[in-house]
Design a protein around this motif. Structure first.
Motif, PDB file in Angstrom:
ATOM      1  N   THR A   1       0.810  -1.230   0.000  1.00  0.00           N
ATOM      2  CA  THR A   1       0.000   0.000   0.000  1.00  0.00           C
ATOM      3  C   THR A   1       0.840   1.275   0.000  1.00  0.00           C
ATOM      4  OG1 THR A   1      -0.045   0.082   2.411  1.00  0.00           O
ATOM      5  CG2 THR A   1      -1.827  -1.144   1.335  1.00  0.00           C
ATOM      6  N   GLY A   2       2.126   1.147   0.277  1.00  0.00           N
ATOM      7  CA  GLY A   2       2.976   2.334   0.385  1.00  0.00           C
ATOM      8  C   GLY A   2       2.813   3.048   1.716  1.00  0.00           C
ATOM      9  N   ALA A   3       2.079   2.430   2.643  1.00  0.00           N
ATOM     10  CA  ALA A   3       1.866   3.054   3.959  1.00  0.00           C
ATOM     11  C   ALA A   3       3.164   3.061   4.760  1.00  0.00           C
ATOM     12  CB  ALA A   3       0.794   2.295   4.732  1.00  0.00           C
ATOM     13  N   GLU A   4       3.278   4.045   5.621  1.00  0.00           N
ATOM     14  CA  GLU A   4       4.468   4.152   6.462  1.00  0.00           C
ATOM     15  C   GLU A   4       4.326   3.230   7.674  1.00  0.00           C
ATOM     16  OE1 GLU A   4       7.112   7.569   8.761  1.00  0.00           O
ATOM     17  OE2 GLU A   4       5.126   8.072   7.979  1.00  0.00           O
ATOM     18  N   MET A   5       5.430   2.565   8.029  1.00  0.00           N
ATOM     19  CA  MET A   5       5.405   1.688   9.203  1.00  0.00           C
ATOM     20  C   MET A   5       5.765   2.482  10.453  1.00  0.00           C
ATOM     21  SD  MET A   5       7.219  -1.734   7.703  1.00  0.00           S
ATOM     22  CE  MET A   5       7.499  -2.450   9.317  1.00  0.00           C
ATOM     23  N   LEU A   6       4.891   2.422  11.440  1.00  0.00           N
ATOM     24  CA  LEU A   6       5.141   3.134  12.701  1.00  0.00           C
ATOM     25  C   LEU A   6       4.997   2.166  13.872  1.00  0.00           C
ATOM     26  CD1 LEU A   6       2.966   6.355  12.098  1.00  0.00           C
ATOM     27  CD2 LEU A   6       5.463   6.213  11.973  1.00  0.00           C
ATOM     28  N   LEU A   7       5.894   2.301  14.852  1.00  0.00           N
ATOM     29  CA  LEU A   7       5.833   1.432  16.033  1.00  0.00           C
ATOM     30  C   LEU A   7       4.746   1.910  17.003  1.00  0.00           C
ATOM     31  CD1 LEU A   7       7.029  -0.753  18.007  1.00  0.00           C
ATOM     32  CD2 LEU A   7       8.585   1.027  18.818  1.00  0.00           C
ATOM     33  N   LEU A   8       3.903   0.974  17.423  1.00  0.00           N
ATOM     34  CA  LEU A   8       2.986   1.243  18.526  1.00  0.00           C
ATOM     35  C   LEU A   8       3.340   0.221  19.606  1.00  0.00           C
ATOM     36  CD1 LEU A   8       0.684   3.239  19.106  1.00  0.00           C
ATOM     37  CD2 LEU A   8      -0.931   1.491  18.360  1.00  0.00           C
ATOM     38  N   HIS A   9       3.989   0.722  20.658  1.00  0.00           N
ATOM     39  CA  HIS A   9       4.630  -0.152  21.650  1.00  0.00           C
ATOM     40  C   HIS A   9       3.606  -0.675  22.660  1.00  0.00           C
ATOM     41  CE1 HIS A   9       7.708  -1.739  24.235  1.00  0.00           C
ATOM     42  NE2 HIS A   9       8.687  -1.133  23.588  1.00  0.00           N
ATOM     43  N   GLY A  10       3.472  -2.000  22.722  1.00  0.00           N
ATOM     44  CA  GLY A  10       2.508  -2.613  23.638  1.00  0.00           C
ATOM     45  C   GLY A  10       2.997  -2.689  25.079  1.00  0.00           C
ATOM     46  N   ALA A  11       4.258  -2.328  25.316  1.00  0.00           N
ATOM     47  CA  ALA A  11       4.836  -2.203  26.677  1.00  0.00           C
ATOM     48  C   ALA A  11       4.834  -3.483  27.517  1.00  0.00           C
ATOM     49  CB  ALA A  11       4.148  -1.079  27.453  1.00  0.00           C
ATOM     50  N   HIS A  12       4.554  -4.635  26.895  1.00  0.00           N
ATOM     51  CA  HIS A  12       4.605  -5.890  27.672  1.00  0.00           C
ATOM     52  C   HIS A  12       5.989  -6.023  28.320  1.00  0.00           C
ATOM     53  CE1 HIS A  12       1.868  -6.675  24.292  1.00  0.00           C
ATOM     54  NE2 HIS A  12       1.353  -7.701  24.921  1.00  0.00           N
ATOM     55  N   ASN A  13       7.004  -5.755  27.476  1.00  0.00           N
ATOM     56  CA  ASN A  13       8.388  -5.906  27.903  1.00  0.00           C
ATOM     57  C   ASN A  13       9.213  -4.898  27.106  1.00  0.00           C
ATOM     58  OD1 ASN A  13      10.663  -6.933  29.149  1.00  0.00           O
ATOM     59  ND2 ASN A  13      10.788  -8.772  27.878  1.00  0.00           N
ATOM     60  N   ILE A  14      10.454  -4.675  27.520  1.00  0.00           N
ATOM     61  CA  ILE A  14      11.322  -3.763  26.772  1.00  0.00           C
ATOM     62  C   ILE A  14      12.600  -4.490  26.344  1.00  0.00           C
ATOM     63  CG2 ILE A  14      10.437  -1.618  27.767  1.00  0.00           C
ATOM     64  CD1 ILE A  14      12.793  -1.639  29.706  1.00  0.00           C
ATOM     65  N   SER A  15      13.281  -3.886  25.402  1.00  0.00           N
ATOM     66  CA  SER A  15      14.517  -4.486  24.898  1.00  0.00           C
ATOM     67  C   SER A  15      15.669  -4.154  25.851  1.00  0.00           C
ATOM     68  CB  SER A  15      14.827  -3.928  23.512  1.00  0.00           C
ATOM     69  OG  SER A  15      15.137  -2.552  23.618  1.00  0.00           O
TER      70      SER A  15
END
Ligand SMILES: [Zn+2]
Length: 348
Positions: A305-319
């Motif tokens: 679709t050419g849509a931009e990928m954006l992170l929506l962080h679910g906050a279960h865990n972090i890196s």
């Protein structure tokens, strides 16, 4: 006679010294013990949000342990024998609930006569079924002929049908922490557990809790204000269904291609197509992806679709990197706010 007298006074003195020494020793011991107790409050938490909340409330009065190793996907996590020992040795064990940590109940039953307090953060919250959301989604997604066609197709699809059967037996949505209002209730529960374990510092815990809840309330107000002014009202998510309570709180629509509330089963091509149709229908230019997992679905949709990928962080865990940077729950949610402004096209 003099000798006896002085011997008696010596004895009296000895008794005095001994008893006062003894008293002092007792006193010191008692003080030591209470200090030890204070310093040794041990809290074991399952997911990152409650880990962060507990640290904000207890500050230096407790050692807070996060069971999830950095970067690990939360839904497929199983505790190690060492984790179980840590839970049993803890003063407070904080978990999300039976649908997030199905393994917790058994451990709690086997805790035995240790003084561990278990806190189920979802108790008192009415959890949503997956079925509810799907009906909701279909009602609003497609209008006209397309809708019926789509619906029939799904019913004919055996695989999908099986999944739907699975829904009914499956669990409820455990992702309460992504709603900043429920997060405040979680903070209250943690405060109460600390007060039970260490009532001497009750005021300290209550003050910290109230202060932190103010920040969560501000976050909630920022989301409320933001969504009053966005062009789009639908979050199209390439990850698993984690933002159900969040979307409900702010009157948004939300779609994920995954069945159930975990990323364990891969989405079918039909569900991915459904997301692409949604993108076209709404004219949305952003596809959201989740944290800590290869964003395969979002990548496919972005390519198509050419849509931009954006992170929506679910906050279960972090890196590991996020942990080292000292990222907080509020940081993650504020970043989510910025990306939602961008993807849902906030109008100043
Ligand atoms: Zn999840």
């Amino acid at each position: 006679m003099k000798k006896i007298k002085s011997f008696i006074s010596f004895l009296l003195l000895l008794v005095l010294i001994l008893s006062s020494g003894c008293n002092q020793a007792n006193k010191v011991e008692i003080e030591d013990e209470s200090n030890k107790d204070e310093e040794n409050i041990k809290i074991v938490t399952t997911l990152f949000p409650q880990y962060d909340f507990a640290r904000e409330i207890a500050k230096d009065k407790a050692e807070v342990i996060l069971l999830l190793p950095p970067g690990v996907e939360a839904h497929s996590f199983e505790p190690t024998p060492q984790d179980i020992t840590n839970i049993k040795k803890s003063d407070i064990f904080i978990y999300t609930g039976e649908y997030m940590e199905p393994w917790a109940e058994k451990i709690i039953k086997n805790i035995g006569d240790t003084n561990t307090i278990s806190v189920d953060l979802s108790s008192g919250i009415e959890l949503m079924d997956e079925g509810d959301d799907h009906d909701h989604d279909h009602d609003h997604d497609h209008e006209g002929d397309d809708h019926d066609h789509d619906h029939e197709e799904h019913h004919e699809d055996e695989e999908h049908h099986e999944d739907e059967e699975h829904h009914h037996h499956g669990g409820k949505d455990p992702h309460i922490w992504l709603d900043p209002v429920y997060a405040q209730k979680m903070v209250d529960d943690i405060v109460e557990s600390l007060v039970k374990v260490d009532s001497t510092n009750e005021e300290f815990y209550r003050e910290n809790g109230e202060e932190y809840k103010k920040k969560l309330q501000e976050l909630h107000e920022s989301f409320t204000e933001t969504f009053k002014k966005t062009k789009h009202r639908k979050i199209i998510y390439g990850g698993h269904f984690a933002f159900g309570y969040f979307a409900k709180r702010y009157g948004l629509e939300y779609i994920s291609p995954y069945n159930g509330f975990t990323p364990n089963a891969e989405p079918t091509p039909q569900r991915i197509t459904e997301l692409i149709e949604n993108m076209k229908f709404t004219g949305s230019k952003a596809i959201y992806y989740e944290e800590l997992i290869d964003p395969k679905v979002a990548t496919i949709i972005s390519e198509q679709t050419g849509a931009e990928m954006l992170l929506l962080h679910g906050a279960h865990n972090i890196s590991k990197e996020e942990l080292e940077k000292g990222v907080s729950y509020i940081d993650l949610m504020e970043e989510n706010l910025e990306r939602l402004k961008q993807g849902l096209e906030y109008i100043e």
